[in-house]
Write an enzyme that holds these catalytic residues in place. Structure first.
Site, mmCIF file in Angstrom:
data_model
loop_
_atom_site.group_PDB
_atom_site.id
_atom_site.type_symbol
_atom_site.label_atom_id
_atom_site.label_comp_id
_atom_site.label_asym_id
_atom_site.label_seq_id
_atom_site.Cartn_x
_atom_site.Cartn_y
_atom_site.Cartn_z
ATOM 1 N N TYR A 14 1.190 -1.802 -12.199
ATOM 2 C CA TYR A 14 -0.191 -1.352 -12.790
ATOM 3 C C TYR A 14 -0.519 -0.695 -13.999
ATOM 4 O O TYR A 14 -1.370 -0.326 -14.496
ATOM 5 C CB TYR A 14 -1.304 -0.840 -11.617
ATOM 6 C CG TYR A 14 -1.229 -1.458 -10.145
ATOM 7 C CD1 TYR A 14 -1.630 -2.723 -10.086
ATOM 8 C CD2 TYR A 14 -0.592 -0.658 -9.054
ATOM 9 C CE1 TYR A 14 -1.378 -3.353 -8.910
ATOM 10 C CE2 TYR A 14 -0.418 -1.190 -7.960
ATOM 11 C CZ TYR A 14 -0.942 -2.668 -7.787
ATOM 12 O OH TYR A 14 -0.628 -3.256 -6.504
ATOM 13 N N GLU A 66 4.304 -6.617 1.677
ATOM 14 C CA GLU A 66 3.612 -7.085 0.142
ATOM 15 C C GLU A 66 3.726 -5.660 -0.567
ATOM 16 O O GLU A 66 2.753 -5.426 -1.051
ATOM 17 C CB GLU A 66 2.203 -7.714 0.201
ATOM 18 C CG GLU A 66 2.013 -8.564 1.255
ATOM 19 C CD GLU A 66 0.453 -9.262 1.071
ATOM 20 O OE1 GLU A 66 -0.289 -8.643 0.710
ATOM 21 O OE2 GLU A 66 0.296 -10.383 1.963
ATOM 22 N N PRO A 67 4.905 -5.016 -0.589
ATOM 23 C CA PRO A 67 4.871 -3.885 -1.500
ATOM 24 C C PRO A 67 4.632 -4.506 -3.231
ATOM 25 O O PRO A 67 5.294 -5.326 -3.509
ATOM 26 C CB PRO A 67 6.342 -3.416 -1.370
ATOM 27 C CG PRO A 67 6.949 -4.526 -1.054
ATOM 28 C CD PRO A 67 6.087 -5.657 -0.187
ATOM 29 N N GLY A 68 3.918 -3.312 -3.834
ATOM 30 C CA GLY A 68 4.081 -3.775 -5.342
ATOM 31 C C GLY A 68 4.418 -2.465 -5.888
ATOM 32 O O GLY A 68 5.438 -2.375 -6.444
ATOM 33 N N GLY A 112 0.710 -1.433 -0.121
ATOM 34 C CA GLY A 112 0.243 0.062 -0.083
ATOM 35 C C GLY A 112 0.614 1.233 -0.041
ATOM 36 O O GLY A 112 0.337 2.377 -0.311
ATOM 37 N N CYS A 172 -12.170 4.139 -29.089
ATOM 38 C CA CYS A 172 -13.580 4.836 -29.213
ATOM 39 C C CYS A 172 -14.141 4.948 -28.191
ATOM 40 O O CYS A 172 -15.189 4.459 -27.873
ATOM 41 C CB CYS A 172 -14.358 4.083 -30.208
ATOM 42 S SG CYS A 172 -13.388 4.016 -31.957
ATOM 43 N N GLU A 173 -13.828 5.532 -27.142
ATOM 44 C CA GLU A 173 -14.365 6.014 -25.789
ATOM 45 C C GLU A 173 -13.859 7.486 -25.388
ATOM 46 O O GLU A 173 -12.489 7.681 -25.339
ATOM 47 C CB GLU A 173 -13.989 5.098 -24.803
ATOM 48 C CG GLU A 173 -14.405 3.816 -25.021
ATOM 49 C CD GLU A 173 -14.947 2.888 -23.701
ATOM 50 O OE1 GLU A 173 -15.565 3.742 -22.775
ATOM 51 O OE2 GLU A 173 -15.174 1.828 -23.751
ATOM 52 N N ARG A 209 -5.055 3.329 -15.965
ATOM 53 C CA ARG A 209 -5.215 4.081 -14.818
ATOM 54 C C ARG A 209 -5.994 5.252 -15.148
ATOM 55 O O ARG A 209 -6.653 5.690 -14.094
ATOM 56 C CB ARG A 209 -3.598 4.243 -13.991
ATOM 57 C CG ARG A 209 -3.111 2.798 -13.568
ATOM 58 C CD ARG A 209 -1.909 2.881 -12.708
ATOM 59 N NE ARG A 209 -2.331 3.150 -11.466
ATOM 60 C CZ ARG A 209 -2.330 4.276 -10.858
ATOM 61 N NH1 ARG A 209 -1.854 5.418 -11.565
ATOM 62 N NH2 ARG A 209 -2.967 4.590 -9.676
HETATM 63 N N1 LLP Z 1 -1.394 -6.858 -0.731
HETATM 64 C C1 LLP Z 1 -2.757 -7.032 -1.204
HETATM 65 C C2 LLP Z 1 -3.555 -7.717 -0.236
HETATM 66 C C3 LLP Z 1 -3.221 -6.236 -2.242
HETATM 67 O O1 LLP Z 1 -4.556 -6.134 -2.350
HETATM 68 C C4 LLP Z 1 -2.680 -5.177 -2.978
HETATM 69 C C5 LLP Z 1 -2.767 -4.379 -3.889
HETATM 70 C C6 LLP Z 1 -0.972 -5.134 -2.477
HETATM 71 C C7 LLP Z 1 -0.822 -6.220 -1.521
HETATM 72 C C8 LLP Z 1 -0.155 -4.232 -3.275
HETATM 73 O O2 LLP Z 1 -0.370 -2.928 -3.124
HETATM 74 P P1 LLP Z 1 0.770 -1.769 -3.550
HETATM 75 O O3 LLP Z 1 1.821 -1.856 -2.502
HETATM 76 O O4 LLP Z 1 0.920 -2.056 -4.900
HETATM 77 O O5 LLP Z 1 -0.132 -0.616 -3.199
HETATM 78 N N2 LLP Z 1 -4.949 -1.245 -9.814
HETATM 79 C C9 LLP Z 1 -4.766 -0.317 -8.884
HETATM 80 C C10 LLP Z 1 -4.054 -0.675 -7.474
HETATM 81 C C11 LLP Z 1 -4.681 -1.906 -7.235
HETATM 82 C C12 LLP Z 1 -4.171 -2.377 -5.754
HETATM 83 C C13 LLP Z 1 -4.565 -3.607 -5.288
HETATM 84 N N3 LLP Z 1 -4.197 -4.345 -4.205
HETATM 85 C C14 LLP Z 1 -3.929 0.878 -9.415
HETATM 86 O O6 LLP Z 1 -3.626 0.894 -10.468
HETATM 87 O O7 LLP Z 1 -3.866 2.127 -8.766
#
Ligand code: LLP
Length: 440
Positions: free
Chosen positions: A399, A300-302, A262, A370-371, A339
């Site tokens: 993402y 769990e960083p993404g 997050g 086309c949107e 996004r």
């Molecule tokens: N763990 C869980 C359980 C999650 O649901 C998520 C993201 C993460 C970790 C990773 O979160 P991060 O560190 O990346 O914020 N498509 C959206 C983001 C959806 C995130 C969903 N869950 C966007 O483009 O902003």
């Protein structure tokens, strides 16, 4: 934007930087975007556009910075595969010892393909895991199932019993903490579908403890994504810490706290060159409430690892004006980068070759789909560019490609990974024939 501002905006060593290139005609000093040691314009020429370009060194460095921020507590970083699931990127992270957070059987297979030994560092999250997915995860021997409901608890127990394998579980609790972010990606309030309410947790843990083949091992939480204020993390983890104490008093063995992901990035500002400061204040907010518990922390960083490490390169197809409203029609669309259309998200856009004498203009940057919702930027001040010029859409490493689709029968972009001067195509551009192949 002046070249100085541009250089500052994107002066993010070791990833994307502007370098002076040959003076243009008239001796104007032009600078050009590089990914590490490679000219982005050269990549676009060779591989076409739209093109996702990632900096391998930046991914590695951000992972290491994040990991280092938690050095005071035993921890495992489980990169959230959903942010960018390209096999080469997973392999790169697996090699440096990173674990993974998966939310589907498909993501699990990707992790196993990237490195079989990574299975023991996998956590499996998500509200709708199927029997088939649960069986695959049990077979792989993952670290932890983050269970999100009473029904899922029974399903995991049944699967575990069927395969005669112990399933290590944590319950994902919903801490009812508000986090300021887009409503579609906020998850920690009671009206959201995620997790189990805190007040039901003890009852469910008692139930889990009574089920054969389930080992209660931890508590997990995830309050949402793109959160830039660390206070909600501290609140959520304080509630989790309280629960851990209660559960231990109830006789459960709680070895892990999974704090989810997050941590947000600065899409609309120059990324603080100092990711380590952000990561450190995030780490402090998360670890403080847990310090005395002696748990192993899972993270769990993404986005915070991958987001700034990727750009989407697109070229201008047409310029047009409707009654004075100006548009740049580019070859990347909402199907390539969803996004902006889905969340109204802001992504910085800059010309790949900056010309300091270019005047600025206010434009909508739109794709060919086309949107009306197909835009990458609205009313954006950009330096004047011409048809066929290249633009870079920043902070699209997370993402971006994972949300790409074939809407309007548009093939998805190629992806390249740059490390130093080396370039690898890590996903080739789709052809129309790839899109038609599955149709009978
Ligand atoms: N763990 C869980 C359980 C999650 O649901 C998520 C993201 C993460 C970790 C990773 O979160 P991060 O560190 O990346 O914020 N498509 C959206 C983001 C959806 C995130 C969903 N869950 C966007 O483009 O902003």
């Amino acid at each position: 934007m002046s070249p100085e501002t541009q250089a500052a905006t994107i002066g993010r060593p070791p990833g994307f930087v502007f370098r002076n290139s040959n003076s243009g005609r008239s001796g104007v000093h032009v600078s050009e975007l590089y990914c590490e040691g490679v000219s982005v314009a050269a990549l676009a020429k060779r591989y076409g556009t739209p093109l996702y370009v990632y900096s391998g060194s930046m991914i590695r460095e951000r992972y290491e910075t994040f990991d280092h921020a938690f050095r005071d507590l035993p921890h495992t970083v489980c990169y959230s595969v959903k942010a960018n699931s390209n096999l080469s990127i997973l392999r790169l992270l697996a090699k440096v010892g990173c674990g993974f957070d998966v939310v589907s059987g498909g993501e699990l297979l990707r992790v196993l393909a990237a490195g079989r030994r990574a299975a023991k560092r996998v956590v499996f999250s998500g509200v709708g895991k199927t029997q088939e997915e649960l069986r695959a995860a049990l077979k792989a021997g993952i670290l932890l199932f983050n269970v999100e409901s009473e029904s899922e608890l029974s399903a995991v127990a049944a699967c575990a019993q069927g395969s005669r394998k112990n399933a290590p579980v944590a319950l994902r609790v919903n801490p009812d903490v508000a986090a300021e972010t887009h409503p579609y990606i906020s998850t920690g309030l009671r009206q959201h579908k995620f997790g189990v309410p805190l007040r039901e947790a003890r009852f469910l843990y008692a139930k889990a403890a009574g089920m054969p083949y389930l080992s209660v091992r931890g508590v997990s939480v995830h309050i949402g994504s793109q959160i830039t204020d660390v206070a909600p993390f501290r609140d959520a983890l304080s509630r989790v810490a309280e629960l851990v104490r209660e559960l231990r008093r109830d006789g459960h063995q709680i070895d892990y706290v999974d704090a989810g992901g997050g941590l947000g990035i600065a899409y609309d500002k120059p990324e603080p060159s100092d990711f380590s400061r952000c990561a450190a204040s995030y780490a402090q907010a998360i670890t403080e409430p847990l310090r005395s518990l002696g748990v192993r922390l899972l993270l769990e960083p993404g986005r915070s690892i991958l987001g700034p490490a990727g750009v989407l390169i697109t070229s201008v197809i047409y310029e047009k004006a409707n009654d004075g409203k100006r548009f740049l029609v580019v070859d990347a669309a909402m199907n390539d980068l969803l996004r902006p259309a889905l969340y109204g998200a802001y992504h910085e856009i800059i010309p790949v070759r900056s010309n300091p004498v270019a005047r600025s203009q206010v434009v909508d940057v739109v794709g060919p789909v086309c949107e009306t919702g197909d835009f990458l930027a609205r009313d954006r001040e950009l330096p004047e560019v011409k048809e066929r010029d290249l633009l870079a859409v920043l902070d699209t490493g997370a993402y971006g490609m994972v949300l790409a689709s074939n809407y309007n029968t548009r093939p998805r972009p190629a992806e390249v990974l740059v490390t130093g001067k080396s370039v690898r195509v890590i996903r080739r551009r789709e052809k129309i024939s790839d899109l038609l192949r599955l149709e009978l």
